[in-house]
Design a protein around this motif. Structure first.
Motif, short mmCIF file in Angstrom:
data_model
loop_
_atom_site.label_atom_id
_atom_site.label_comp_id
_atom_site.label_asym_id
_atom_site.label_seq_id
_atom_site.Cartn_x
_atom_site.Cartn_y
_atom_site.Cartn_z
N THR A 127 40.42 32.49 25.67
CA THR A 127 41.08 33.04 24.49
C THR A 127 40.27 32.70 23.25
N LYS A 148 41.26 38.04 24.41
CA LYS A 148 40.85 37.36 25.64
C LYS A 148 39.55 37.98 26.14
N SER A 172 47.60 38.53 24.23
CA SER A 172 48.98 38.59 24.73
C SER A 172 49.06 39.21 26.13
N GLU A 173 48.02 39.90 26.57
CA GLU A 173 48.04 40.54 27.88
C GLU A 173 47.79 39.52 28.98
N HIS A 174 48.51 39.69 30.10
CA HIS A 174 48.39 38.74 31.20
C HIS A 174 47.08 38.93 31.95
N ASP A 175 46.53 37.82 32.44
CA ASP A 175 45.24 37.85 33.14
C ASP A 175 45.26 38.75 34.37
N ARG A 176 46.34 38.68 35.16
CA ARG A 176 46.32 39.33 36.47
C ARG A 176 46.14 40.84 36.39
N GLY A 195 45.84 32.02 36.92
CA GLY A 195 46.26 33.03 35.97
C GLY A 195 46.21 34.44 36.54
N TYR A 196 45.44 34.64 37.59
CA TYR A 196 45.27 35.97 38.18
C TYR A 196 46.11 36.16 39.44
N ASP A 198 48.66 37.33 42.00
CA ASP A 198 49.47 38.53 42.15
C ASP A 198 49.53 38.84 43.64
#
Length: 302
Positions: A127, A148, A172-176, A195-196, A198
């Motif tokens: 970040t 990011k 603000s967007e998620h890593d995955r 963080g990824y 899924d």
């Protein structure tokens, strides 16, 4: 200060850049059309110098320009901090992207590997904070803004790695959500952190023939299917075949779960869809993920 020649670190770094590409872009996009001082090529050299010597601020960079050898090397004499700031802010980011892709292409052309020496591609995000007043579009906390940087690093062996792809998103967007963008090569092993995570995408990656290695959260719901035997001298604590998720939302594929201890004695749960490697080899592959931490920390020092 060392003379800025092709034999010095500075000269070697810049010598790999495609000067013809820079010149063509300057002409096509008229990047130096209104520039009387600090042309695009000089700006790139100055930024490279700042990274190389870990300059902490524009004021410190301005002070460096008192050195006559640096002035000669980048073809620039003294310049005010305000003009330096304006020029750096006006640099076209498309040029940086083209240079990055050109350098990656050069590395690919000189790098050879086979399926017997499958490289790891390490994915991680950093970040980068931004001023909220000037970047409200990037707000991700009450008083903060940021973006990011999702980086993919090719790890060939210890001491041999290079950045291959970079994607910038809002902080603000998620890593995955970026796995779909960063996973595109079936002849490598993708290594990434929690963080990824899924599970649904893990199933799709496995069905599509992509290999991955990640780290599970300690509270992850798993169903143990079987245990694999370990050598007496193994540093791996356990090696199991498992299903991930609850009964209502369970993975369709079987995965491999390894429990290992890091250098501080913390227990790590590693998950992968590779069953053909030894537990020790899987553990060593995850340790290689540290390479991207070292790369990111080094590249963000300025």
């Amino acid at each position: 200060m060392d003379k800025i020649t092709r034999k010095t670190s500075f000269g070697q770094w810049f010598s790999a850049m495609n000067l013809q590409l820079i010149e063509d872009q300057v002409k096509i996009k008229k990047l130096d059309y209104y520039t009387k001082k600090l042309r695009t090529e000089s700006s790139l050299k100055l930024l490279l110098f700042a990274q190389l010597v870990e300059v902490e601020s524009l004021h410190a960079l301005g002070d460096c320009l008192f050195d006559e050898q640096l002035q000669k090397g980048i073809e620039l004499d003294l310049i005010s901090i305000s003009r330096l700031s304006r020029r750096l802010n006006s640099l076209n980011p498309d040029l940086f992207q083209l240079l990055f892709l050109d350098l990656v292409g050069q590395i690919h052309a000189k790098t050879h590997y086979t399926k017997l020496v499958m490289p790891s591609k390490i994915i991680d995000s950093s970040t980068l904070p931004l001023n909220l007043t000037n970047h409200r579009w990037a707000k991700f906390r009450k008083t903060k803004a940021g973006v990011k940087l999702h980086l993919r690093l090719v790890f060939m062996e210890k001491g041999s790695s290079y950045p291959e792809k970079a994607v910038i998103t809002k902080a603000s967007e998620h890593d995955r959500g970026q796995l779909e963008v960063l996973v595109d090569d079936k002849e490598c092993m993708y290594v990434f952190d929690r963080g990824y995570l899924d599970y649904e995408r893990f199933d799709r990656m496995t069905d599509d023939g992509y290999f991955f290695l990640s780290r599970l959260r300690k509270n992850a719901v798993i169903r143990e299917v079987s245990d694999f035997p370990l050598p007496d001298d193994s540093s791996v604590l356990s090696d199991q075949m498992v299903l991930l998720g609850s009964t209502q939302n369970r993975t369709e594929n079987y995965f491999r779960l390894l429990k290992v201890a890091d250098s501080k004695g913390n227990l790590l749960h590693l998950i992968t869809n590779r069953f053909d490697l030894s537990a020790e080899e899987i553990s060593e592959m995850y340790k290689a993920r540290w390479a991207i931490e070292l790369f990111s920390n080094g590249s963000s020092s300025t």
